[in-house]
Design an enzyme around this catalytic site. Structure first.
Site, PDB file in Angstrom:
ATOM      1  N   ARG A  51      -3.521   9.248  -3.056  1.00 63.85           N
ATOM      2  CA  ARG A  51      -3.291   8.304  -1.952  1.00 63.85           C
ATOM      3  C   ARG A  51      -4.413   8.328  -0.923  1.00 63.85           C
ATOM      4  O   ARG A  51      -4.543   7.416  -0.129  1.00 63.85           O
ATOM      5  CB  ARG A  51      -1.939   8.610  -1.275  1.00 63.85           C
ATOM      6  CG  ARG A  51      -0.757   8.180  -2.119  1.00 63.85           C
ATOM      7  CD  ARG A  51       0.534   8.755  -1.603  1.00 63.85           C
ATOM      8  NE  ARG A  51       0.578  10.202  -1.808  1.00 63.85           N
ATOM      9  CZ  ARG A  51       1.582  10.997  -1.430  1.00 63.85           C
ATOM     10  NH1 ARG A  51       2.612  10.477  -0.817  1.00 63.85           N
ATOM     11  NH2 ARG A  51       1.551  12.283  -1.678  1.00 63.85           N
TER      12      ARG A  51
ATOM     13  N   LYS B 147       3.997  -2.966   4.259  1.00 66.47           N
ATOM     14  CA  LYS B 147       4.363  -1.681   4.876  1.00 66.47           C
ATOM     15  C   LYS B 147       3.273  -1.236   5.838  1.00 66.47           C
ATOM     16  O   LYS B 147       2.087  -1.372   5.553  1.00 66.47           O
ATOM     17  CB  LYS B 147       4.543  -0.625   3.770  1.00 66.47           C
ATOM     18  CG  LYS B 147       4.896   0.747   4.306  1.00 66.47           C
ATOM     19  CD  LYS B 147       5.393   1.675   3.207  1.00 66.47           C
ATOM     20  CE  LYS B 147       4.272   2.450   2.580  1.00 66.47           C
ATOM     21  NZ  LYS B 147       4.745   3.386   1.547  1.00 66.47           N
TER      22      LYS B 147
ATOM     23  N   ASP C 189       8.825   1.995  -6.684  1.00 67.69           N
ATOM     24  CA  ASP C 189       7.603   2.576  -6.114  1.00 67.69           C
ATOM     25  C   ASP C 189       7.044   3.582  -7.114  1.00 67.69           C
ATOM     26  O   ASP C 189       7.722   3.947  -8.082  1.00 67.69           O
ATOM     27  CB  ASP C 189       7.925   3.251  -4.781  1.00 67.69           C
ATOM     28  CG  ASP C 189       6.751   3.187  -3.801  1.00 67.69           C
ATOM     29  OD1 ASP C 189       5.633   2.839  -4.218  1.00 67.69           O
ATOM     30  OD2 ASP C 189       6.958   3.496  -2.614  1.00 67.69           O
TER      31      ASP C 189
HETATM   32  C1  R5P Z   1       2.339   5.139  -0.837  1.00 67.84           C
HETATM   33  O1  R5P Z   1       1.903   4.035  -0.579  1.00 67.84           O
HETATM   34  C2  R5P Z   1       3.204   5.415  -2.012  1.00 67.84           C
HETATM   35  O2  R5P Z   1       3.156   4.362  -2.935  1.00 67.84           O
HETATM   36  C3  R5P Z   1       4.656   5.683  -1.618  1.00 67.84           C
HETATM   37  O3  R5P Z   1       5.215   4.495  -1.077  1.00 67.84           O
HETATM   38  C4  R5P Z   1       4.756   6.764  -0.584  1.00 67.84           C
HETATM   39  O4  R5P Z   1       3.945   7.852  -0.904  1.00 67.84           O
HETATM   40  C5  R5P Z   1       6.194   7.223  -0.409  1.00 67.84           C
HETATM   41  O5  R5P Z   1       6.208   8.220   0.551  1.00 67.84           O
HETATM   42  P1  R5P Z   1       7.497   8.526   1.390  1.00 67.84           P
HETATM   43  O6  R5P Z   1       8.623   8.794   0.439  1.00 67.84           O
HETATM   44  O7  R5P Z   1       7.104   9.765   2.173  1.00 67.84           O
HETATM   45  O8  R5P Z   1       7.751   7.364   2.297  1.00 67.84           O
END
Ligand code: R5P
Length: 302
Positions: A97, A197, A222
């Site tokens: 990421r 987001k 996701d």
């Molecule tokens: C980031 O863009 C990834 O695709 C996930 O959306 C993210 O890592 C999810 O993290 P969390 O569960 O801490 O919101």
């Protein structure tokens, strides 16, 4: 057809390695490990690998730095035993990421991590649903041959088998989730919406509003769930438009801190994740996907 590869494993992917070996007919070489009193790692591979290609399974969740060193030690041990090529089967890649220098003075961690894997002497990499966002292709991150497989059809299949609705609204929380959400909506033949987001902090995100829908159920898609805050935000938006049943699909379940409890308390009907990260909440194994892929490329003797 059996797999013409020997399988070895790091401590974070032993079960997945064994499941894949069982499905592909591959031989497994045992890897023993312990810690020296000062915390350094010791590994020892047993078995015969001279002249053979070896698939080394490792996942990099929770303690990626330690697991990377462990992986490097295993690869070096195998090379020292005269193996031919090392194929890294690395279903969850850490640091993906951090794919941009967001602020001056920051590293490009995704590429650093990939370079360290290459520096171990790994000849080829297979991973699953890598977080590809600002890099669009895995070959932009690795300079050795690398393949990014997807578990989304397997996850969608499980959702349907367990009574999920084929008409559920498929929701991706952010632009990069389109690559995963669109695969699930293809498997379901249903509508797909992608939200916007904004990340406000490690444990705080904001997603855009959804427009009304006359559907009774939705499935959020996701690549990973870490703190669960992204899913919780989307669940809130779906409730506001009257969606009653909400499920979630994510390949990698990091589920840190109290994420699972928060999601359960928010009324998530089910969270469907895979064993790219070994976890008691896992519902789907990627072993069939890995076995099939490795057999296609390294299938040999009968
Ligand atoms: C980031 O863009 C990834 O695709 C996930 O959306 C993210 O890592 C999810 O993290 P969390 O569960 O801490 O919101």
């Amino acid at each position: 057809m059996n797999l013409d590869l020997v399988i070895a494993y790091g401590s974070a992917a032993e079960q997945l390695a064994r499941r894949t070996a069982q499905l592909s007919g591959a031989e497994v070489v045992e890897v023993n490990r312990r810690l020296f009193p000062d915390g350094e790692q010791y590994v020892k591979v047993s078995g015969e690998v001279k002249g053979k290609d070896v698939a080394v399974f490792q996942s990099f969740a929770f303690h990626p730095d330690t697991l990377l060193v462990e992986y490097a030690l295993i690869v070096d041990a195998l090379k020292g035993m005269g193996c031919s090529r090392v194929i890294g089967v690395l279903p969850y890649l850490a640091y993906a990421r951090q794919d941009e220098r967001f602020n001056r003075g920051e590293p490009l961690s995704a590429r650093v991590f990939a370079s360290l894997i290459e520096a171990t002497g790994t000849d080829e990499v297979f991973t699953v649903d890598m977080h590809l966002h600002r890099f669009h292709e895995i070959r932009e991150v690795f300079s050795i041959p690398a393949s990014n497989l997807t578990a989304m059809p397997l996850l969608a299949g499980h959702y349907l088998e367990k009574g999920g609705s084929p008409n559920a609204l498929v929701v991706g929380p952010d632009s990069e989730s389109r690559q995963w959400a669109s695969k699930v909506s293809e498997s379901l033949s249903s509508e797909c919406v992608i939200l916007e987001k904004e990340r406000l902090g490690d444990r705080q995100v904001k997603v855009s509003e959804l427009r009304g829908s006359n559907l009774g159920s939705a499935v959020i898609v996701d690549d990973m769930v870490s703190t669960g805050r992204t899913l919780l935000e989307v669940i809130g938006k779906l409730r506001r438009i009257g969606i009653e049943r909400i499920d979630a699909i994510a390949t990698h379940s990091l589920l840190v801190e109290d994420a699972f409890i928060r999601l359960r308390d928010a009324g998530l009907a089910s969270l469907i994740t895979t064993d790219t990260i070994e976890n008691p909440h896992t519902k789907v194994s990627v072993a069939p996907l890995l076995a099939r892929t490795l057999l296609e490329k390294y299938g040999g003797r009968g």
